[in-house]
Design a protein around this motif. Structure first.
Motif, PDB file in Angstrom:
ATOM      1  N   UNK A 320       1.038  -1.159  -0.079  1.00  0.00           N
ATOM      2  CA  UNK A 320      -0.171   0.203   0.134  1.00  0.00           C
ATOM      3  C   UNK A 320       0.788   1.152   0.042  1.00  0.00           C
ATOM      4  N   UNK A 321       0.392   2.463  -0.058  1.00  0.00           N
ATOM      5  CA  UNK A 321       1.139   3.688  -0.157  1.00  0.00           C
ATOM      6  C   UNK A 321       1.276   4.273   1.141  1.00  0.00           C
ATOM      7  N   UNK A 322       0.558   3.738   2.220  1.00  0.00           N
ATOM      8  CA  UNK A 322       0.480   4.462   3.237  1.00  0.00           C
ATOM      9  C   UNK A 322       1.878   4.305   4.225  1.00  0.00           C
ATOM     10  N   UNK A 323       2.487   5.223   4.689  1.00  0.00           N
ATOM     11  CA  UNK A 323       3.688   4.961   5.169  1.00  0.00           C
ATOM     12  C   UNK A 323       3.437   5.234   6.870  1.00  0.00           C
ATOM     13  N   UNK A 324       4.039   4.416   7.658  1.00  0.00           N
ATOM     14  CA  UNK A 324       3.919   4.406   9.000  1.00  0.00           C
ATOM     15  C   UNK A 324       5.178   4.194   9.516  1.00  0.00           C
ATOM     16  N   UNK A 325       5.146   4.761  10.806  1.00  0.00           N
ATOM     17  CA  UNK A 325       6.647   4.778  11.510  1.00  0.00           C
ATOM     18  C   UNK A 325       6.574   3.466  12.587  1.00  0.00           C
ATOM     19  N   UNK A 326       7.828   2.483  12.322  1.00  0.00           N
ATOM     20  CA  UNK A 326       7.834   1.395  13.482  1.00  0.00           C
ATOM     21  C   UNK A 326       9.200   2.075  14.330  1.00  0.00           C
TER      22      UNK A 326
END
Ligand code: SF4
Length: 407
Positions: A320-326
């Motif tokens: 997907x194009x959603x960027x999340x922070x780990x």
């Protein structure tokens, strides 16, 4: 330990067409060495193992036995396979203390070995036993290559490598540590100095990068660098390893043993696509390593990993194009490694593949006369026992080459 080894040895059925031997890359005569051991001839059993595979004391510990010898053991059909690796290591470990074999003769031919990993050490032992004057050039301060700087202490105690070094020295092998061929001394210099043949076994030490933004930040490291000396790294409380091969499992388990409290493996697919062996994944889980699956890193920051999620589709995986922070303190990239170009960039006539791996024929001859190669620098990262297997072939070819040309 001895009691367990005896019990396991007594379970051996001494099969005539032993499937275990056929499944071992170096065709270890398993029924034969176990018989010698049970007859009270542990030294003879050890010598049999050593002559067939000078790194037997190592392979007994680090071989993926469940895929090789033990995976084919007939006992495994109805019960558990014989623990061949443990028996082999026990006998070889004993033998290393009492070994007194000498070179067959004294040959006046000098050979050079560049790199002292599994391939280089195997060739050094076997050529020294034939009587050649062997010199090893090692870029690090200690011998062992990937066995010292790539396999963690908890899987292979480094003291074994020191004992192997003593045996090499006692066979007359000369070792030049801290000597990177291709900088001050080149392969051409070795040819000038009358080395009749030179073996290249320099392994694969150049980490592959992901090529994402942030890979140069201070909290990002590469697996093969980290494993060299984990104690010098300040990783913080939470570490995330990117990759899912055997090296990634080693890195994760090493970090836990060096003070990191929380270690996660991030992988872009699912558990079943992981390239690490099942038992390595299981051992990592048992150590407390956790897994973040279906996540692919797109950027590293001081706070952690920016990732995209993936999902399984009929055709593979979609991102997907959603960027999340780990969030994580440190990141260790473990996506395999390739060879460095120190030697071939400073000499001519040695062809390499697109990946930089040295091209050889089946006998380990490179495209330059008198120069041989085997191990990871030819095949890419493989197991110790595979390096021993190819190196045995190279020993025959080198010996034949020198005798035909110089005797
Ligand atoms: Fe098994 Fe490895 Fe020994 Fe072969 S060298 S018998 S595969 S442990």
């Amino acid at each position: 330990m001895a009691r367990h080894v005896i019990t396991e040895s007594k379970r051996c059925l001494k099969c005539k067409n032993a499937r275990c031997t056929a499944s071992c890359p170096v065709e270890t005569p398993i029924a034969e060495f176990i018989s010698l051991y049970l007859d009270g001839k542990i030294k003879e059993a050890g010598e049999m193992l050593f002559r067939n595979n000078p790194l037997s004391v190592v392979t007994g510990l680090v071989c993926p036995q469940s895929e090789l010898c033990e995976g084919s053991c007939i006992r495994g059909i109805k019960s558990t396979p014989i623990e061949i690796g443990e028996i082999e290591h026990y006998i070889s470990d004993y033998y290393l203390n009492v070994m007194d074999i000498k070179p067959e003769k004294d040959l006046d031919h000098r050979i050079g070995i560049i790199g002292s990993g599994p391939a280089g050490i195997t060739i050094a032992f076997l050529m020294a036993l034939k009587g050649y004057k062997v010199t090893i050039f090692e870029a690090h301060d200690k011998i062992g290559g990937v066995m010292r700087y790539g396999i963690p202490e908890f899987r292979l105690p480094k003291s074994i490598l020191e004992r192997l070094k003593e045996k090499l020295l006692s066979l007359g092998v000369k070792i030049r540590p801290n000597t990177l061929i291709g900088k001050v001394i080149t392969l051409d210099d070795l040819c000038r100095d009358d080395y009749k043949a030179v073996f290249i076994g320099t392994g694969v030490w150049k980490p592959y990068t992901l090529g994402v933004k942030g890979e140069t930040l201070g909290n990002v490291h590469f697996a093969i660098d980290y494993l060299k000396n984990p104690e010098v790294y300040a990783l913080g409380e939470k570490v995330t390893v990117i990759g899912a091969g055997n090296v990634a499992m080693d890195v994760a388990r090493t970090a836990l043993r060096n003070g990191t409290k929380d270690v996660t493996i991030m992988y872009r697919k699912t558990m079943k696509e992981m390239s690490a062996r099942e038992e390595e994944i299981e051992a990592a889980k048992m150590d407390g390593v956790t897994f973040e699956l279906l996540k692919t890193p797109v950027e590293f920051t001081d706070d952690g990993i920016i990732y995209n999620k993936l999902k399984e589709t009929a055709d593979g995986f979609d991102t997907d194009d959603e960027r999340k922070l780990y969030e994580t303190d440190s990141i260790i990239v473990s996506i395999s490694q390739g060879p460095q170009a120190n030697i071939i960039s400073t000499t001519g006539g040695i062809e390499v593949s697109q990946k930089g791996l040295v091209k050889t024929n089946d006998l380990g001859r490179t495209t330059r006369e008198g120069i041989f190669a085997s191990g990871d620098v030819v095949t890419g990262a493989k197991t110790v026992v595979e390096a021993v297997k190819y190196s045995k072939t190279v020993v025959k070819a080198m010996d034949e080459y020198i005798r035909n040309k110089y005797d």
